[in-house]
Design an enzyme around this catalytic site. Structure first.
Site, PDB file in Angstrom:
ATOM      1  NE  ARG A 121      -4.027  -2.079   2.106  1.00  0.00           N
ATOM      2  CZ  ARG A 121      -3.929  -3.213   2.807  1.00  0.00           C
ATOM      3  NH1 ARG A 121      -2.905  -3.381   3.631  1.00  0.00           N
ATOM      4  NH2 ARG A 121      -4.828  -4.157   2.694  1.00  0.00           N
ATOM      5  CE  LYS A 143      -1.516  13.274 -14.536  1.00  0.00           C
ATOM      6  NZ  LYS A 143      -1.940  13.636 -15.900  1.00  0.00           N
ATOM      7  CD  GLU A 185       5.043  16.000 -22.557  1.00  0.00           C
ATOM      8  OE1 GLU A 185       4.598  17.102 -22.151  1.00  0.00           O
ATOM      9  OE2 GLU A 185       4.325  14.988 -22.710  1.00  0.00           O
ATOM     10  CE  LYS A 229       4.306  16.871 -14.747  1.00  0.00           C
ATOM     11  NZ  LYS A 229       4.571  15.610 -15.458  1.00  0.00           N
ATOM     12  CD  GLU A 239      -4.775  15.176 -15.119  1.00  0.00           C
ATOM     13  OE1 GLU A 239      -4.332  15.562 -16.196  1.00  0.00           O
ATOM     14  OE2 GLU A 239      -4.812  13.979 -14.773  1.00  0.00           O
ATOM     15  NE  ARG A 243      -0.400  16.585 -12.655  1.00  0.00           N
ATOM     16  CZ  ARG A 243       0.276  15.785 -11.850  1.00  0.00           C
ATOM     17  NH1 ARG A 243      -0.007  15.759 -10.557  1.00  0.00           N
ATOM     18  NH2 ARG A 243       1.246  15.014 -12.302  1.00  0.00           N
ATOM     19  CG  ASN A 247      -3.628  16.188 -19.749  1.00  0.00           C
ATOM     20  OD1 ASN A 247      -2.694  15.398 -19.643  1.00  0.00           O
ATOM     21  ND2 ASN A 247      -4.543  16.330 -18.806  1.00  0.00           N
ATOM     22  CG  HIS A 250      -0.697  14.918 -23.530  1.00  0.00           C
ATOM     23  ND1 HIS A 250      -0.036  16.084 -23.826  1.00  0.00           N
ATOM     24  CD2 HIS A 250       0.182  14.138 -22.851  1.00  0.00           C
ATOM     25  CE1 HIS A 250       1.203  16.015 -23.332  1.00  0.00           C
ATOM     26  NE2 HIS A 250       1.353  14.856 -22.749  1.00  0.00           N
ATOM     27  CG  HIS A 254      -2.107   9.928 -24.593  1.00  0.00           C
ATOM     28  ND1 HIS A 254      -2.605  10.147 -23.337  1.00  0.00           N
ATOM     29  CD2 HIS A 254      -0.768  10.119 -24.495  1.00  0.00           C
ATOM     30  CE1 HIS A 254      -1.618  10.462 -22.513  1.00  0.00           C
ATOM     31  NE2 HIS A 254      -0.495  10.449 -23.206  1.00  0.00           N
ATOM     32  CG  HIS A 266       4.546  10.811 -24.862  1.00  0.00           C
ATOM     33  ND1 HIS A 266       3.187  10.598 -24.766  1.00  0.00           N
ATOM     34  CD2 HIS A 266       4.808  11.933 -24.131  1.00  0.00           C
ATOM     35  CE1 HIS A 266       2.646  11.548 -24.006  1.00  0.00           C
ATOM     36  NE2 HIS A 266       3.611  12.358 -23.614  1.00  0.00           N
TER      37      HIS A 266
END
Length: 368
Positions: A121, A143, A185, A229, A239, A243, A247, A250, A254, A266
């Site tokens: 956990r 993330k 990016e 960032k 997010e 945030r 994206n 993206h 993606h 990417h």
């Protein structure tokens, strides 16, 4: 040389950017993560290059070190790899107070972070990014994820590292194509938040040649991207709102990645996604007519693609799996100018039209 950036999230940590930092990994990890055992997770490309100096530094700082290596590539950012690493960590009897170290690019960082977030956990986690893409983007912000058959990054967790160690010297072993892919990016950050950075990149593109000539300047550019960032993540760690600006490009990008079976990097896919949405925005008068050309030219000068031969229907079908979709709408980042973007809740039917318009596959721009 080293630049230190404080990330003031719920669990604060620091990002160190500089040279000869791999050899300092042990003291940096010891000071922030503690523990007695460390598992380095790396891939078949990065491990042979950099695992030994990291292992030796960790051992010199009192850690019992094991190394877990998996096959390189986005195709291996899957459940099978995630479970295999979990089993490795359990077999080596790590406790919650021990540390898992991600040594590699974005794929390594994402899957290793997900392991750290879920093993017992949650245990200590360190990012040592070795690609430009990972340094400026995926290693910062917490993330973590793996890909599912339905789409990219669909299973994951938010899990902040104890420290991020970005040794700019690692970039010298990237191919020109790998280095260029990371620039996707970098350009994105400039578009959403930093007109001065955009202008600086127009004047002097970020390239391997610049790295060889002026590593200190490259380190400063990387640190500047991390700071962009940082500001967004600190304001919206989970997010829920701002945030999502990160994206930009993206949602379509993606989808392009999936259509290309993850064989196109990417950063290139994000660049294509930025081109699609910016060209569509210009058609609707949302941004100045010259903005698409300006972004495309900067991407091209960094060796990035901005166009593809895919159909709007193919991209849209993959984009339906996007995490930012909510029912029959999706949150899109819309550019209004350099440093000025908005997050717009957009009907899926409109998103399809925007993709078609951005690809030049639709004659008349419909109402946005």
């Amino acid at each position: 040389m080293a630049i230190t950036i404080d990330i003031d999230t719920a669990r604060p940590y620091q990002v160190h950017v500089g040279t000869f930092l791999l050899e300092q990994a042990g003291p940096l990890v010891r000071a922030t993560a503690g523990g007695t055992k460390a598992v380095i997770v790396t891939d078949t490309n990065v491990g042979p290059l950099y695992q030994m100096p990291v292992k030796q530094s960790l051992e010199a700082s009192g850690y019992e070190v094991s190394i877990c290596t998996f096959e390189a590539g986005e195709a291996h950012k899957r459940a099978e790899t995630y479970v295999a690493i979990l089993e490795f960590v359990a077999e080596h009897e790590l406790s919650r107070s021990d540390v898992i170290v991600a040594l590699g690019g974005g794929v390594v960082g994402d899957v290793t972070g997900f392991v750290a977030a879920t093993y017992m956990r949650g245990c200590k986690f360190v990012q040592i990014p070795t690609s430009l893409l990972a340094m400026v983007d995926s290693s910062v912000g917490g993330k973590t994820a793996i890909d599912l058959a339905a789409g990219k990054n669909l299973a994951g967790a938010f899990w902040q590292p104890s420290v991020v160690i970005a040794d700019v010297g690692c970039l010298a072993t990237l191919t020109p194509e790998q280095f260029a892919d990371g620039c996707g990016e970098v350009v994105k950050h400039a578009v959403i938040a930093d007109p001065e950075l955009f202008a600086e990149l127009e004047k002097t593109p970020l390239t391997l040649e610049l790295l060889n000539r002026d590593v200190a300047r490259v380190a400063l550019i990387i640190a500047r991207n991390i700071d962009i960032k940082r500001a967004v993540v600190v304001a919206d760690e989970r997010e829920t709102n701002q945030r999502k600006l990160l994206n930009f490009g993206h949602s379509a990008g993606h989808a392009v990645e999936a259509c290309e079976h993850f064989e196109l990097g990417h950063g290139n896919c994000v660049s294509i996604g930025m081109g699609i949405i910016t060209r569509a925005a210009a058609l609707h008068g949302i941004c100045d007519a010259e903005l698409p050309g300006r972004i495309e030219e900067l991407c091209a000068r960094h060796g990035l693609k901005t166009r593809c031969e895919l159909s709007a229907d193919a991209i849209f079908a993959e984009a339906l799996h996007d995490k930012k979709r909510a029912g029959d709408t999706i949150d899109l980042v819309i550019p209004h100018g350099i440093g000025r973007c908005s997050i717009d809740r957009t009907p899926l039917s409109t998103f399809h039209d925007l993709i078609a318009e951005g690809l030049g596959q639709k004659g008349d721009a419909s109402a946005c």
